[in-house]
Write a protein that holds these residues in place. Structure first.
Motif, PDB file in Angstrom:
ATOM      1  N   UNK A   1      28.190  34.395   2.243  1.00 54.55           N
ATOM      2  CA  UNK A   1      28.570  35.623   2.935  1.00 54.55           C
ATOM      3  C   UNK A   1      28.084  35.604   4.377  1.00 54.55           C
ATOM      4  N   UNK A   2      28.955  36.074   5.309  1.00 48.48           N
ATOM      5  CA  UNK A   2      28.526  36.065   6.707  1.00 48.48           C
ATOM      6  C   UNK A   2      27.495  37.178   6.937  1.00 48.48           C
ATOM      7  N   UNK A   3      26.659  36.972   7.976  1.00 45.86           N
ATOM      8  CA  UNK A   3      25.614  37.964   8.271  1.00 45.86           C
ATOM      9  C   UNK A   3      26.241  39.241   8.801  1.00 45.86           C
ATOM     10  N   UNK A   4      25.657  40.414   8.463  1.00 46.47           N
ATOM     11  CA  UNK A   4      26.242  41.658   8.982  1.00 46.47           C
ATOM     12  C   UNK A   4      26.137  41.738  10.500  1.00 46.47           C
ATOM     13  N   UNK A   5      27.101  42.444  11.095  1.00 48.03           N
ATOM     14  CA  UNK A   5      27.055  42.699  12.534  1.00 48.03           C
ATOM     15  C   UNK A   5      25.874  43.610  12.854  1.00 48.03           C
ATOM     16  N   UNK A   6      25.367  43.499  14.095  1.00 46.97           N
ATOM     17  CA  UNK A   6      24.177  44.276  14.468  1.00 46.97           C
ATOM     18  C   UNK A   6      24.448  45.091  15.742  1.00 46.97           C
ATOM     19  N   UNK A   7      24.364  46.399  15.591  1.00 42.45           N
ATOM     20  CA  UNK A   7      24.581  47.289  16.737  1.00 42.45           C
ATOM     21  C   UNK A   7      23.305  48.084  17.012  1.00 42.45           C
ATOM     22  N   UNK A   8      22.860  48.055  18.258  1.00 44.75           N
ATOM     23  CA  UNK A   8      21.733  48.873  18.697  1.00 44.75           C
ATOM     24  C   UNK A   8      22.305  50.112  19.387  1.00 44.75           C
ATOM     25  N   UNK A   9      21.863  51.287  18.970  1.00 47.18           N
ATOM     26  CA  UNK A   9      22.378  52.532  19.537  1.00 47.18           C
ATOM     27  C   UNK A   9      21.263  53.191  20.355  1.00 47.18           C
ATOM     28  N   UNK A  82      19.930  42.763  19.119  1.00 49.19           N
ATOM     29  CA  UNK A  82      21.223  43.440  19.279  1.00 49.19           C
ATOM     30  C   UNK A  82      22.349  42.468  19.596  1.00 49.19           C
ATOM     31  N   UNK A  83      23.461  42.651  18.899  1.00 46.07           N
ATOM     32  CA  UNK A  83      24.678  41.916  19.283  1.00 46.07           C
ATOM     33  C   UNK A  83      25.483  42.736  20.275  1.00 46.07           C
ATOM     34  N   UNK A  84      25.469  44.038  20.068  1.00 45.90           N
ATOM     35  CA  UNK A  84      26.134  44.976  20.975  1.00 45.90           C
ATOM     36  C   UNK A  84      25.232  46.198  21.081  1.00 45.90           C
ATOM     37  N   UNK A  85      25.146  46.745  22.288  1.00 44.70           N
ATOM     38  CA  UNK A  85      24.290  47.903  22.556  1.00 44.70           C
ATOM     39  C   UNK A  85      25.211  49.060  22.942  1.00 44.70           C
ATOM     40  N   UNK A  86      25.109  50.173  22.237  1.00 45.76           N
ATOM     41  CA  UNK A  86      25.869  51.376  22.600  1.00 45.76           C
ATOM     42  C   UNK A  86      24.895  52.377  23.211  1.00 45.76           C
TER      43      UNK A  86
END
Ligand code: CTP
Length: 403
Positions: A1-9, A82-86
């Motif tokens: 299974x691929x690793x879950x996506x990571x979002x920093x808010x 973080x992969x993406x920062x909102x």
């Protein structure tokens, strides 16, 4: 299974902060790992406990600034994680700090200690947003390719003013985040103009009856959003769609039409600007031979309705296009999908065609998911069931390396 996506808010202090609960909840439910930082001012609008509960992880505030995460400063480890920062809502204060590279709290330090794409969504009172200094900061921030901005929309603000300043809708933030997770923030369609058609056309018999089909426009809207998020200029010609879907297109040039003839005219009008033309609309193939200006009584509807074919828009665009313009069609099929799509690709002189089944339970017309075979030259790429946004990205991934 691929690793879950990571979002920093990162949440700063504006009334729209309460909407971040929904964003975080939706991300968590979609299997995305979420960590969140709240500024001091944000905690007046949404509590760390709410954020922690919805993200299934403790929420961070400035009280945790010197908390070491396995021996490493928190802003460094969060920044690397973080992969993406909102950052939403983005206040005038945090905007100014980001524009000038200031770092005086956990949120702004983590921005400087990270390298991932950052999605920023400002929200403030109209006069604050329109201050020249705020606009200058906003433009300055967006010059940095790392920052992707979703500007505020018009609407009723918490200060009871009607005007610009309302934070972009949570669904828009969520789809932009999914796009950034997919693309890693690359603007690989920058410099290209995409002319896209979406939805169905309606061919009226009288003011209340028409020939149409169940296409909702979701696939075409997903293509438009994915292309926009990857930096393309997008022109979307669309048939009648639900208002909720139209609202998703605030940042995109749109041309609403009803009939196939109007869609044809709009596509021809904008053809010269386009590098790629993607015909995702489900155009009605026929129209009633006559159009009554007034509603026909039931008894006046002929039992054998005379029909006329409508123009094949794609075929006409193929004749009119310049050789460097790429033409991509869709083929909504039941039963066997590849052979009929291949026939359409050759007959209409297309560069690629997306064959998608519309007789499957979970995918197709009106659904949020789709599946397809993308046919281009002698290559056939199977796209297994996924969200329509993901499918749009998979199509562009292929086209961008091909053209
Ligand atoms: N299309 C078009 N104009 C039409 C009909 C279709 O531009 N009047 C486009 C669609 O937008 C799609 C492609 O042609 O990109 C294939 O559409 P489809 O309905 O699958 O094929 P048809 O050419 O209409 O053939 P058939 O209905 O016989 O399957």
């Amino acid at each position: 299974m691929s690793k879950p996506d990571r979002v920093l808010v990162g949440i700063s202090g504006g009334i729209a902060a309460y909407k971040l609960g929904w964003v975080i909840s939706q991300l968590s439910q979609a299997g995305v790992e979420v960590r969140a930082i709240l500024t001091d001012a944000a905690q007046a609008f949404i509590s760390p406990l709410t954020v922690a509960t919805l993200s299934r992880h403790p929420a961070y505030t400035d009280d945790h600034f010197w908390q070491a995460d396995q021996g490493r400063p928190l802003h460094i480890s969060l920044g690397e994680w973080a992969e993406v920062f909102l950052i939403a809502p983005l206040t005038a204060q945090t905007l100014a700090k980001l524009a000038y590279g200031l770092a005086d709290n956990l949120l702004t330090n983590t921005v400087l200690a990270s390298t991932c794409p950052v999605l920023v969504a400002p929200a403030m009172n109209t006069d604050m947003w329109q201050q020249p200094v705020v606009q200058r900061n906003w433009q300055m921030l967006l010059q940095d390719q790392r920052f992707h901005g979703v500007g505020p929309g018009q609407g009723r603000l918490a200060c009871d003013r009607l005007g610009a300043g309302r934070m972009a809708e949570p669904d828009d933030l969520i789809s932009y985040l999914h796009s950034l997770l997919h693309s890693g923030g690359k603007r690989d369609l920058e410099g290209r103009c995409l002319l896209i058609s979406a939805g169905s056309t309606q061919e009226y018999l009288d003011p209340v009856r028409f020939i149409g089909n169940p296409s909702t426009g979701k696939m075409g809207v997903a293509l438009a959003l994915a292309a926009h998020h990857r930096g393309a200029r997008v022109v979307l010609v669309h048939g009648p769609m639900e208002q909720g879907l139209v609202d998703r297109l605030a940042e995109i040039e749109t041309h609403p039409v009803v009939s196939a003839a109007a869609m044809h005219q709009a596509m021809v009008e904008h053809l010269a600007r386009a590098n790629w033309i993607v015909m995702a609309a489900a155009v009605a193939d026929v129209k009633p031979a006559t159009l009554s200006a007034t509603k026909l009584a039931k008894g006046a509807i002929p039992p054998n309705l005379a029909l006329e074919p409508v123009a094949d828009i794609l075929l006409d665009l193929a004749r009119r296009r310049q050789p460097q313009q790429k033409l991509i069609g869709f083929a909504a099929q039941t039963g066997e999908i590849v052979a009929p799509a291949l026939e359409k690709l050759h007959r209409k002189g297309l560069d690629a065609i997306v064959a998608n089944p519309v007789d499957q339970l979970e995918t197709g017309f009106g659904r949020d998911t789709n599946q397809a075979v993308l046919i281009c030259g002698d290559q056939q790429i199977t796209i297994s069931p996924c969200t329509k946004l993901e499918m749009a990205h998979r199509i562009f991934d292929y086209l961008v390396q091909k053209y």
